[in-house]
Design a protein around this motif. Structure first.
Motif, PDB file in Angstrom:
ATOM      1  N   MET A 189      -0.774   3.726  -9.033  1.00 27.79           N
ATOM      2  CA  MET A 189       0.283   3.647  -8.030  1.00 27.79           C
ATOM      3  C   MET A 189       0.893   5.026  -7.780  1.00 27.79           C
ATOM      4  O   MET A 189       1.207   5.372  -6.645  1.00 27.79           O
ATOM      5  CB  MET A 189       1.369   2.672  -8.494  1.00 27.79           C
TER       6      MET A 189
ATOM      7  N   TYR B  14      -4.136  -5.809   1.986  1.00 29.06           N
ATOM      8  CA  TYR B  14      -3.281  -5.623   3.165  1.00 29.06           C
ATOM      9  C   TYR B  14      -4.101  -5.048   4.317  1.00 29.06           C
ATOM     10  O   TYR B  14      -5.022  -4.272   4.110  1.00 29.06           O
ATOM     11  CB  TYR B  14      -2.151  -4.658   2.803  1.00 29.06           C
TER      12      TYR B  14
ATOM     13  N   ALA C 187       1.192  -0.718  -1.563  1.00 27.25           N
ATOM     14  CA  ALA C 187       1.057  -1.184  -2.950  1.00 27.25           C
ATOM     15  C   ALA C 187      -0.037  -2.237  -3.072  1.00 27.25           C
ATOM     16  O   ALA C 187      -0.841  -2.219  -4.016  1.00 27.25           O
ATOM     17  CB  ALA C 187       2.393  -1.745  -3.432  1.00 27.25           C
ATOM     18  N   ILE C 188      -0.101  -3.156  -2.113  1.00 24.97           N
ATOM     19  CA  ILE C 188      -1.142  -4.193  -2.140  1.00 24.97           C
ATOM     20  C   ILE C 188      -2.526  -3.561  -2.042  1.00 24.97           C
ATOM     21  O   ILE C 188      -3.454  -3.949  -2.755  1.00 24.97           O
ATOM     22  CB  ILE C 188      -0.915  -5.195  -0.991  1.00 24.97           C
TER      23      ILE C 188
ATOM     24  N   ARG D 137       4.447   7.594   0.293  1.00 20.87           N
ATOM     25  CA  ARG D 137       5.339   6.430   0.200  1.00 20.87           C
ATOM     26  C   ARG D 137       4.541   5.278  -0.397  1.00 20.87           C
ATOM     27  O   ARG D 137       3.324   5.263  -0.359  1.00 20.87           O
ATOM     28  CB  ARG D 137       5.852   6.015   1.590  1.00 20.87           C
ATOM     29  N   VAL D 138       5.233   4.306  -0.947  1.00 19.11           N
ATOM     30  CA  VAL D 138       4.574   3.101  -1.446  1.00 19.11           C
ATOM     31  C   VAL D 138       5.410   1.899  -1.023  1.00 19.11           C
ATOM     32  O   VAL D 138       6.264   1.421  -1.767  1.00 19.11           O
ATOM     33  CB  VAL D 138       4.402   3.120  -2.985  1.00 19.11           C
ATOM     34  N   ASP D 139       5.168   1.439   0.215  1.00 20.59           N
ATOM     35  CA  ASP D 139       5.821   0.197   0.633  1.00 20.59           C
ATOM     36  C   ASP D 139       4.943  -0.966   0.175  1.00 20.59           C
ATOM     37  O   ASP D 139       3.945  -0.790  -0.528  1.00 20.59           O
ATOM     38  CB  ASP D 139       6.044   0.189   2.140  1.00 20.59           C
ATOM     39  N   GLU D 140       5.302  -2.165   0.577  1.00 24.43           N
ATOM     40  CA  GLU D 140       4.583  -3.350   0.097  1.00 24.43           C
ATOM     41  C   GLU D 140       3.105  -3.305   0.482  1.00 24.43           C
ATOM     42  O   GLU D 140       2.224  -3.588  -0.342  1.00 24.43           O
ATOM     43  CB  GLU D 140       5.218  -4.619   0.669  1.00 24.43           C
ATOM     44  N   GLY D 141       2.802  -2.924   1.728  1.00 26.86           N
ATOM     45  CA  GLY D 141       1.418  -2.897   2.178  1.00 26.86           C
ATOM     46  C   GLY D 141       0.581  -1.893   1.412  1.00 26.86           C
ATOM     47  O   GLY D 141      -0.550  -2.172   0.991  1.00 26.86           O
TER      48      GLY D 141
END
Length: 355
Positions: free
Chosen positions: A1, A126, A16-17, A10-14
């Motif tokens: 990660m 994602y 990260a998935i 950046r690491v948004d939800e998408g």
């Protein structure tokens, strides 16, 4: 990660998935297996044969740029612009997972087979959707992906076959131009030979497109501004090799190595010759091909050269040569050779023409 955060900023939800999906299905752990392969092997109680086949089938990931062709029940037909293949894909949450898609739009994401024994595929991780108006940008990104990773074309034998046909035509033209598929030239002459070769291909492409003679003259223009890397221009010589499999490549100071194999006694008088050969052996960007070419050109000198290089008096190229290349060029033996020319499917070509 953390690597993903460094790469993407950046690491948004998408994001990260996607990172998790890539880790589970593609990242090699210390034992060489993926997390998925380790899970299947260690699962208690053991999975059934069908379940094992299904899960291990997910290792066959297709990550690409897709055009939404149409919906088909609870699935969607996706045209992979890179591989020029159409996949019937579903979502593991049903039609709801496809609600953001529209016919003619684009999807950037990953799919895996539902089961290797079927033609059904499933969206994995994602994905990003783009409107039909983004076709030019998507096409450019897909073409860049093909250039960076031509091995992706292996999924479509028709594209590989087409690439080999084009490569054979270009190689024949190169030989017609220079008299051989291997020439050793001063750097500036090598650069001019490359420019002339690409100019000839430019004219060939215009002729194939059906342009008139006048149009070809107007549109062909000067020779393409092909430039060798700066270190190549500073070399003693540059070899241009148009291999029937790997395509056209250029190799620094190949002339010195050619002299060495022709006269192995040079190794005793000037150790820089052996240093040059050692660089060729240790450089991952250089395939085994140019070394094989040196041996083919001077078979009588190969044993003496490698005995001096390796300090092994009993070395025999015929017996030990390929093993040496497999050890020093391991990565090149782990993947199937791809044509040195890449091709695109009709739909991607159409989108690129509108760019």
């Amino acid at each position: 990660m953390s690597e993903t955060a460094e790469r993407c900023g950046r690491v948004d939800e998408g994001v990260a998935i996607l990172a998790i999906d890539r880790f589970v299905l593609e990242h090699r752990l210390a034992d060489g297996r993926t997390a998925l392969e380790r899970f299947v092997a260690q699962r208690k109680p053991p999975l059934s044969d069908t379940e094992r086949e299904m899960l291990l089938g997910w290792l066959d990931v297709v990550e690409s740029f897709f055009e939404v062709v149409r919906f088909d029940g609870d699935a969607v037909l996706l045209h992979d612009l890179v591989g020029d293949l159409v996949y019937r894909a579903c979502s593991n949450i049903g039609r709801e997972g496809l609600s953001s898609l529209r016919e003619g739009a684009f999807l950037v994401g990953r799919i895996v087979p539902v089961h290797p024994a079927t033609d059904a595929w499933m969206l994995s991780g994602y994905f990003t959707t783009l409107p039909a108006s983004a076709g030019q940008a998507v096409a450019a990104a897909a073409a860049e992906r093909i250039t960076e990773r031509p091995e992706l074309l292996r999924r479509n034998p028709a594209l590989v076959r087409k690439a080999r046909e084009i490569l054979a035509e270009h190689r024949a033209d190169f030989i017609d131009q220079l008299g051989s598929d291997l020439v050793v030239l001063p750097p500036n002459e090598a650069q001019e030979a490359l420019r002339e070769h690409y100019r000839r291909q430019q004219q060939r492409a215009m002729a194939t497109s059906g342009a008139t003679k006048g149009e070809r003259t107007r549109n062909a223009g000067p020779a393409p501004a092909v430039s060798l890397p700066a270190d190549m221009l500073e070399a003693d010589s540059v070899a241009l090799i148009y291999d029937e499999v790997e395509g056209l490549g250029h190799y620094r100071d190949f002339g010195r190595l050619d002299e060495l194999f022709a006269d192995p006694g040079l190794a005793r008088r000037d150790r820089t010759y052996l240093a040059q050969l050692r660089d060729y052996l240790n450089d991952d960007s250089i395939s085994p091909m140019p070394i094989r070419r040196l041996v083919q050109r001077h078979p009588d000198g190969a044993d003496r050269v490698f005995r001096a290089l390796l300090r092994k008096p009993g070395f025999s190229w015929e017996r030990d040569g390929e093993d040496l290349l497999r050890r020093r060029k391991k990565a090149h033996f782990e993947r199937e050779p791809t044509p040195g020319i890449t091709t695109v499917g009709e739909r991607l070509a159409e989108l690129l023409r509108t760019t």
